[in-house]
Each structure stands twice: as C-alpha cells, then as structure tokens.
Scaffold this active site. Structure first.
Site, PDB file in Angstrom:
ATOM      1  N   HIS A 152       5.389   4.477  -7.124  1.00 22.64           N
ATOM      2  CA  HIS A 152       6.799   4.786  -6.865  1.00 22.64           C
ATOM      3  C   HIS A 152       7.256   4.316  -5.478  1.00 22.64           C
ATOM      4  O   HIS A 152       8.367   4.599  -5.047  1.00 22.64           O
ATOM      5  CB  HIS A 152       7.017   6.299  -7.010  1.00 22.64           C
ATOM      6  CG  HIS A 152       8.435   6.729  -7.072  1.00 22.64           C
ATOM      7  ND1 HIS A 152       9.050   7.440  -6.065  1.00 22.64           N
ATOM      8  CD2 HIS A 152       9.388   6.541  -8.015  1.00 22.64           C
ATOM      9  CE1 HIS A 152      10.307   7.689  -6.389  1.00 22.64           C
ATOM     10  NE2 HIS A 152      10.546   7.154  -7.560  1.00 22.64           N
ATOM     11  N   ASP A 159       5.727 -11.266   7.218  1.00 22.38           N
ATOM     12  CA  ASP A 159       4.922 -11.872   8.297  1.00 22.38           C
ATOM     13  C   ASP A 159       4.139 -10.850   9.111  1.00 22.38           C
ATOM     14  O   ASP A 159       3.731 -11.129  10.245  1.00 22.38           O
ATOM     15  CB  ASP A 159       5.816 -12.701   9.235  1.00 22.38           C
ATOM     16  CG  ASP A 159       6.330 -13.972   8.551  1.00 22.38           C
ATOM     17  OD1 ASP A 159       5.726 -14.385   7.546  1.00 22.38           O
ATOM     18  OD2 ASP A 159       7.335 -14.531   9.023  1.00 22.38           O
ATOM     19  N   LYS A 338      16.104  10.343   0.368  1.00 21.75           N
ATOM     20  CA  LYS A 338      14.966  11.257   0.495  1.00 21.75           C
ATOM     21  C   LYS A 338      14.688  11.408   1.990  1.00 21.75           C
ATOM     22  O   LYS A 338      13.814  10.725   2.532  1.00 21.75           O
ATOM     23  CB  LYS A 338      13.749  10.695  -0.240  1.00 21.75           C
ATOM     24  CG  LYS A 338      14.023  10.348  -1.721  1.00 21.75           C
ATOM     25  CD  LYS A 338      13.540   8.968  -2.009  1.00 21.75           C
ATOM     26  CE  LYS A 338      13.846   8.387  -3.360  1.00 21.75           C
ATOM     27  NZ  LYS A 338      14.215   9.157  -4.449  1.00 21.75           N
TER      28      LYS A 338
END
Length: 419
Positions: A152, A159, A338
């Site tokens: 998830h 780089d 979140k």
C-alpha cells in the site's frame, strides 16, 4: 521488615522520578527517544516540501522525473490507466531512452480493484519502451496468495537524492475529483537529504524480493546527497525519521509509532485520516490524551469512496467524542490525507490509514517530521478545512444522525477489525 520498607519506598521514588522526567520532556524529545529505542534512525540534514493537492504533487514529481540522470524508482499501490499514468509513462519512456534506469512496482490487488486497471497489453507496451515494470504479488486464482499483505506504499526515489511519500497513488482523480465524493483532498511530501536513503532501502528490499534481482550498491546512495549546490544549507534543517511497516518483520511499527506520538502530546493532537477505524491501542491512547487535558481533534470525511467504512467511522468517532475528543466531518469533498500534528512541534505524513488493513496487514511507510514549519502548514490546512466541516457533537448525533444509520454504524463497528 525495615529493608522491605526501604525497598518499597525506593521503588516508589524510581517510578515517581521516571514519571516526572517524562513530564519534563517535550513531545519532540519523547518521540525522538522512542524512535531511537526502536531503531528508527532520525536523519538530520533534510529539506521537506509539502505538496497539498494532486496538481502540486504531479507537477512537482513530473518535473523532477524529467531531470533524472541515473535511476527512477516508483512504488505504488495503484496505477490507474488514465491520463496521468499515460503522461507518467511517456516521461519514463523518454528517460529510459536517455539511459536512465527505470523501475516501477505496483500492487496486483490495487490494480485489480480500480475501475481502469493496467492490463497485460498495457504492461507489454510499457516494457517495450524500456521500463522495467513489475507487479507485486500477482493474484493467482483459484488461490488468493497473500491476500492480506498488499503493498500500500506510495514511494518515489529519483537518483537517490529526491524522495516522495504520502497519500497519493497515480490517478487523475487526485486532480479532477470523483462524481460520488467530489473534490479529492490529499497530502504528499517531497524530501531531499539523508532521509532519501531510507526510502531507497525500502524500495530496493521489496524490489529485489519480488523480482529476484540484486539491485544495489553505492551508485544508488550518493554520499553527497545533502551537499548539492542547488540546496541552501539553511534549508537542510528538518529532522526526519521513516517508520516502515513490513509484515512479519515490523508488523506493529506504525501502530506503536502513532501510540508513542499521541502519548507524547502535552497540549494538542490534530489528526486527519480517511478510514478512521483504529485499533484498540490507538483508541486507548486518544482517550488517555483527552483525559489528561490534551486538546484532541480528529477530522474524517463525511463521504467516502468505500462503502460500509463511513458508518463504522461515525460510530467509533462518536464514542471518542463522548470522551472529550472533538470530531469534524469534512464536507468539502473527500479528504484522503493521512497526517497528524502533535503540540505544534512535529507531524507525520504517510501512506497508512488508521484501520486494520494498514495497521495489521499491508506494507506501509510514514515519515515523522520534526519541523515546526511543516507542522504549522499542516495545522493551517486543518484549521482552514474546519470551515467546510460539521462538528460531530452530541447535538449532531441526536438530531442529524438517523436511527437507521446509528444501527448500521453500530453493526459496522463490530467488524472494524476487518476494515
């Protein structure tokens, strides 16, 4: 008898001293101590850029992809076959033609569950353009292999110097929204500095495990990662730790990190999560924080892209509201962020939802950022979003939540451990 009394008071003194010392520590000091104890290194020289919506995320990511010189590593739960993914693949094909190593990993279930999945013919065309694209744990019927351990994460590493993590997959609805929920709100971060090596570790470990390749070495970890001339030294002031959940290796890492963060709070906790059906330990930490006088505020979406979950969220949030927690229902679309902010001192941004799926089963990654500036920006967003939110107080529950919805929510909350 005298010795027993002395021993008893000595133990009491030790406990009291420990409690007093913990209270004397700031939330930041307590959280850093926890991370160090749990082998989650705190990197010192980093530059963090907050990406507050889909347009900002993809504009920033695509611009950096075009500058890539050696490698591009992408790890996503979901790559939706739409205009954004097509633009991404065009950029990656151009970089591959320039000699840049391009590796893309996406989750089989995440792809299967969206309404515009990448099919075998799409993958074949992508590979013809020199892009090494792999499916994490392909679903093979009639056996559902590892159904509970999906990838998830949403990670990008360019780089070995620039990294991204947050709530956004690759899909155009992060910019255009969805008819059923409206405008899509989400949060991602762009990172430069020492912390990028930790994201690189996470990507290469799962890539090599899935592909049986052996990609690694110094070329993927440039030692001058935070000394580039394009970065001002005074901007390299954010301390960041990465907490990664890997099933069977660190299964409770994110749960425990959230608990530690909430328990470190002395003034304020602001929390935004789209699927708020937390484990018992997190609910207990939230209740304890409110009980000791911490201002705990939680924002959840009034609408969701997943059925059944909102009813469970409402019931659980209502129970917390009765314990002194302030709950806001966001009405301005779907808030998929979140994030959590603690005492205006530090914050977390990541991929983990506060539900059983993320906290007990899936591969997840959260950044814990010790920056008052980034924490303040997220706090400003929280305060701004209150204008588009409805407080879920006792009056709301009594007069605006129907009896039928209450019954459905009560029933859904019984199965919160499956959501």
């Amino acid at each position: 008898m005298k010795r027993r009394i002395i021993c008893f008071f000595s133990i009491l003194l030790t406990i009291a001293t420990s409690i007093f010392a913990q209270q004397e520590q700031t939330a930041t000091e307590q959280m850093k101590a926890y991370l160090e104890e749990t082998d989650s290194p705190i990197t010192a020289h980093n530059k963090i850029h907050l990406l507050r919506n889909g347009q900002e995320k993809f504009d920033n990511l695509f611009a950096e992809l075009r500058k890539a010189k050696h490698h591009i590593h992408l790890e996503y739960f979901n790559l939706r076959n739409d205009s954004i993914t097509k633009e991404l693949m065009l950029i990656l094909a151009e970089k591959s033609q320039e000699g840049v190593e391009v590796r893309v990993l996406f989750d089989a279930f995440g792809n299967f569950s969206n309404n515009a999945p990448l099919k075998k013919k799409h993958l074949a065309q992508i590979r013809e353009n020199g892009i090494d694209i792999q499916v994490f744990d392909p679903i093979r019927f009639p056996y559902i292999n590892n159904a509970f351990h999906r990838d998830h994460r949403k990670i990008a590493v360019i780089d070995g110097k620039i990294g991204y993590v947050g709530g956004m997959n690759v899909a155009d609805y992060y910019i255009n929204g969805l008819p059923e929920v409206g405008e899509w709100h989400d949060t991602h971060i762009r990172m430069e500095g020492e912390v990028v090596a930790l994201l690189q570790d996470i990507f290469l470990k799962i890539w090599n495990k899935q592909t049986k390749q052996h990609i690694g070495g110094e070329v993927y970890y440039p030692i001058d990662v935070y000394r580039g001339t394009d970065m001002e030294k005074d901007s390299l002031n954010s301390e960041v730790s990465i907490v990664d959940r890997e099933p069977k290796v660190s299964p409770r890492a994110i749960t425990r990190a959230y608990n530690a963060a909430i328990r470190s709070a002395q003034k304020r906790v602001l929390l935004v999560n789209p699927y708020f059906v937390p484990t018992k330990s997190i609910k207990r930490a939230i209740k304890d924080a409110a009980k000791r006088g911490v201002d705990v505020e939680i924002m959840i979406p009034a609408k969701s892209d997943i059925k059944f979950t909102p009813d469970a969220m409402m019931t659980i949030a209502h129970r917390l509201e009765k314990k002194g927690v302030k709950v806001y229902l966001f009405n301005g679309g779907f808030n998929h962020s979140k994030v959590m902010m603690v005492d205006d001192e530090f914050c977390t941004v990541g991929t983990a939802n506060l539900n059983s799926r993320s906290l007990r089963f899936d591969y997840e990654t959260n950044a814990f950022i010790f920056s008052r500036d980034i924490t303040q920006l997220l706090t400003d967003d929280f305060e701004d979003n209150k204008a588009d939110s409805t407080p879920m107080d006792a009056d709301y529950w009594k007069h605006k939540r129907s009896a039928g919805k209450k019954i459905v929510g009560w029933f859904a909350a019984l199965f919160a451990f499956t959501l």
